[in-house]
Write an enzyme that holds these catalytic residues in place. Structure first.
Site, mmCIF file in Angstrom:
data_model
loop_
_atom_site.group_PDB
_atom_site.id
_atom_site.type_symbol
_atom_site.label_atom_id
_atom_site.label_comp_id
_atom_site.label_asym_id
_atom_site.label_seq_id
_atom_site.Cartn_x
_atom_site.Cartn_y
_atom_site.Cartn_z
ATOM 1 N N ASP A 8 8.666 3.193 2.042
ATOM 2 C CA ASP A 8 7.232 3.157 2.263
ATOM 3 C C ASP A 8 6.985 1.935 3.145
ATOM 4 O O ASP A 8 7.785 0.998 3.146
ATOM 5 C CB ASP A 8 6.520 3.014 0.913
ATOM 6 C CG ASP A 8 5.035 2.788 1.064
ATOM 7 O OD1 ASP A 8 4.378 3.588 1.755
ATOM 8 O OD2 ASP A 8 4.535 1.800 0.491
ATOM 9 N N ASP A 10 3.472 0.112 3.929
ATOM 10 C CA ASP A 10 2.474 -0.843 3.423
ATOM 11 C C ASP A 10 2.732 -1.193 1.959
ATOM 12 O O ASP A 10 2.802 -0.326 1.101
ATOM 13 C CB ASP A 10 1.069 -0.264 3.586
ATOM 14 C CG ASP A 10 0.728 0.039 5.036
ATOM 15 O OD1 ASP A 10 1.176 -0.710 5.919
ATOM 16 O OD2 ASP A 10 0.018 1.032 5.294
#
Length: 188
Positions: A8, A10
């Protein structure tokens, strides 16, 4: 077949900032670069998979996102870290009309981005991982037959407090590398 760590973006690679789309607001998470170096040394390659509903909400454009991702990839290359590709879901999470307001298979917790990366890069799912700070990241990894690890950066602490399932938990990407070393050593 490639061993890949799906990441991922952020809250995992960079500090979580709502609807981040400008490079001047981008900051790497503590130990992110060191962790990625360790994972690279373990023989892993990297694919980024990120939900970007800010596009669907009209807060920024796909071009803005691609510019930011390209800059992140360029910065990581300076440390010898290569990103195979950055996949993103531009869709708004709610049903509705318009180009981006659709139900999709790519928005995590759906595994669409991961499955695309697995197919495109001939990924060995038995020896690959999904790393993220939200339950949706972990579920997407699980649905794509990957082992998932939660990081406590970004929304990770809040996620850990509400998790009912068992997942390995790391304080950051550097500790992820240690957990993966342990998994490889013990087989679980």
């Amino acid at each position: 077949m490639k061993k890949v760590v799906f990441l991922d973006r952020d809250g995992t690679i960079n500090i979580e900032k709502s609807y981040l789309h400008k490079w001047e607001d981008f900051e790497f998470e503590k130990n992110a670069i060191e962790g990625l170096k360790e994972l690279k040394d373990l023989g892993y390659e990297f694919i980024v998979v990120t939900n970007q509903s800010g596009i669907g909400r009209g807060y920024y454009t796909e071009e803005d996102l691609e510019t930011l991702n390209d800059r992140m990839v360029t910065e990581l290359k300076k440390f010898g870290i290569e990103i195979l590709e950055c996949f993103y879901c531009p869709h708004h999470p709610e049903k509705g009309e318009g180009k981006y307001k659709i139900e999709c298979d790519c928005r995590k917790p759906n595994p669409g981005m991961l499955l695309e990366g697995i197919k495109k890069y001939n990924v060995d799912v038995n020896n690959s991982f999904m790393i993220g700070d939200k339950k949706g990241d972990l579920k997407a990894g699980e649905k794509a037959s990957l082992k998932s690890i939660l990081v406590l950066t970004g929304y990770g602490e809040k996620t850990a407090a509400n998790l009912k399932e068992e997942y390995p938990i790391a304080k950051d990407l550097l500790e992820v590398a240690e957990i993966i070393k342990q998994i490889k050593k013990t087989g679980c």
